[in-house]
Design a protein around this motif. Structure first.
Motif, short mmCIF file in Angstrom:
data_model
loop_
_atom_site.label_atom_id
_atom_site.label_comp_id
_atom_site.label_asym_id
_atom_site.label_seq_id
_atom_site.Cartn_x
_atom_site.Cartn_y
_atom_site.Cartn_z
N LYS A 97 -81.37 57.28 86.87
CA LYS A 97 -80.42 57.24 87.99
C LYS A 97 -80.36 55.82 88.57
O LYS A 97 -81.37 55.16 88.73
CB LYS A 97 -80.83 58.23 89.06
N TYR A 98 -79.16 55.40 88.87
CA TYR A 98 -78.92 54.07 89.43
C TYR A 98 -79.72 53.86 90.71
O TYR A 98 -80.26 52.79 90.95
CB TYR A 98 -77.42 53.91 89.69
N GLY A 99 -79.85 54.91 91.51
CA GLY A 99 -80.57 54.81 92.78
C GLY A 99 -82.03 54.46 92.61
O GLY A 99 -82.62 53.80 93.46
N LYS A 100 -82.64 54.91 91.51
CA LYS A 100 -84.05 54.62 91.27
C LYS A 100 -84.27 53.13 91.04
O LYS A 100 -85.22 52.54 91.54
CB LYS A 100 -84.55 55.45 90.08
N VAL A 101 -83.37 52.51 90.27
CA VAL A 101 -83.47 51.07 90.01
C VAL A 101 -83.21 50.29 91.30
O VAL A 101 -83.92 49.33 91.60
CB VAL A 101 -82.50 50.65 88.89
N VAL A 102 -82.21 50.71 92.07
CA VAL A 102 -81.91 50.04 93.34
C VAL A 102 -83.08 50.17 94.31
O VAL A 102 -83.44 49.22 95.00
CB VAL A 102 -80.61 50.60 93.96
N GLU A 103 -83.71 51.34 94.34
CA GLU A 103 -84.89 51.55 95.19
C GLU A 103 -86.01 50.58 94.80
O GLU A 103 -86.64 49.96 95.66
CB GLU A 103 -85.37 52.99 95.05
N LEU A 105 -85.69 47.68 93.17
CA LEU A 105 -85.26 46.32 93.53
C LEU A 105 -85.43 46.07 95.03
O LEU A 105 -85.87 45.00 95.45
CB LEU A 105 -83.80 46.09 93.12
N ASP A 106 -85.07 47.05 95.86
CA ASP A 106 -85.19 46.92 97.31
C ASP A 106 -86.65 46.76 97.74
O ASP A 106 -86.98 45.90 98.56
CB ASP A 106 -84.57 48.14 97.98
N LYS A 107 -87.54 47.56 97.15
CA LYS A 107 -88.95 47.47 97.51
C LYS A 107 -89.57 46.15 97.05
O LYS A 107 -90.42 45.58 97.75
CB LYS A 107 -89.72 48.66 96.95
N LYS A 109 -87.91 43.33 96.82
CA LYS A 109 -87.35 42.34 97.76
C LYS A 109 -88.12 42.35 99.07
O LYS A 109 -88.41 41.30 99.64
CB LYS A 109 -85.87 42.67 97.98
N LEU A 118 -83.15 42.19 84.96
CA LEU A 118 -82.91 43.47 84.32
C LEU A 118 -82.78 43.24 82.82
O LEU A 118 -81.97 42.43 82.39
CB LEU A 118 -81.65 44.12 84.87
#
Length: 124
Positions: A97-103, A105-107, A109, A118
């Motif tokens: 899921k796209y959200g898992k990768v964004v999560e 990346l956010d953590k 950062k 990536l």
């Protein structure tokens, strides 16, 4: 006149067969430890950074740090311990899921990590 019996010495052949069996057993023993990640395809230039750490995210959202399965908290703890000049490469399965990768990346950062890449499979 007595006929001589001839026989074929199979010892070298048996030795070679045993060596082949040992070779195949040892090389296939490491196959289950490979992390299966089906990468998305993209056109991009390869990264020329030497000091990098691979973070794998499998289709079922399991996280691996250098081929060792860990949870998100352990990943963030290890990121804090490591040098900030290391490039973190995220190798996410295209089915994750796209959200898992964004999560992730956010953590990263929030921990002050700026060098994140990536990993993709080059288009043919």
């Amino acid at each position: 006149m007595k006929e001589e019996e001839t026989f074929l010495d199979l010892t070298p052949l048996i030795d070679i067969i045993f060596q082949l069996i040992i070779f195949f057993v040892l090389t296939t023993a490491f196959a289950p430890f490979a992390i299966r990640v089906d990468l998305p395809k993209a056109q991009s230039s390869p990264l020329k950074e030497e000091r990098s750490i691979m973070i794998n995210i499998t289709k079922d959202e399991r996280i691996f740090w250098k081929n060792e399965e860990i949870n998100m908290e352990e990943l963030l703890r290890r990121v804090e311990i490591n040098n900030k000049n290391i490039v973190y490469l995220i190798k996410g399965d295209k089915g994750v899921k796209y959200g898992k990768v964004v999560e992730l990346l956010d953590k990263l950062k929030k921990k002050g990590i700026e060098k994140v890449g990536l990993v993709v499979e080059p288009e043919s």
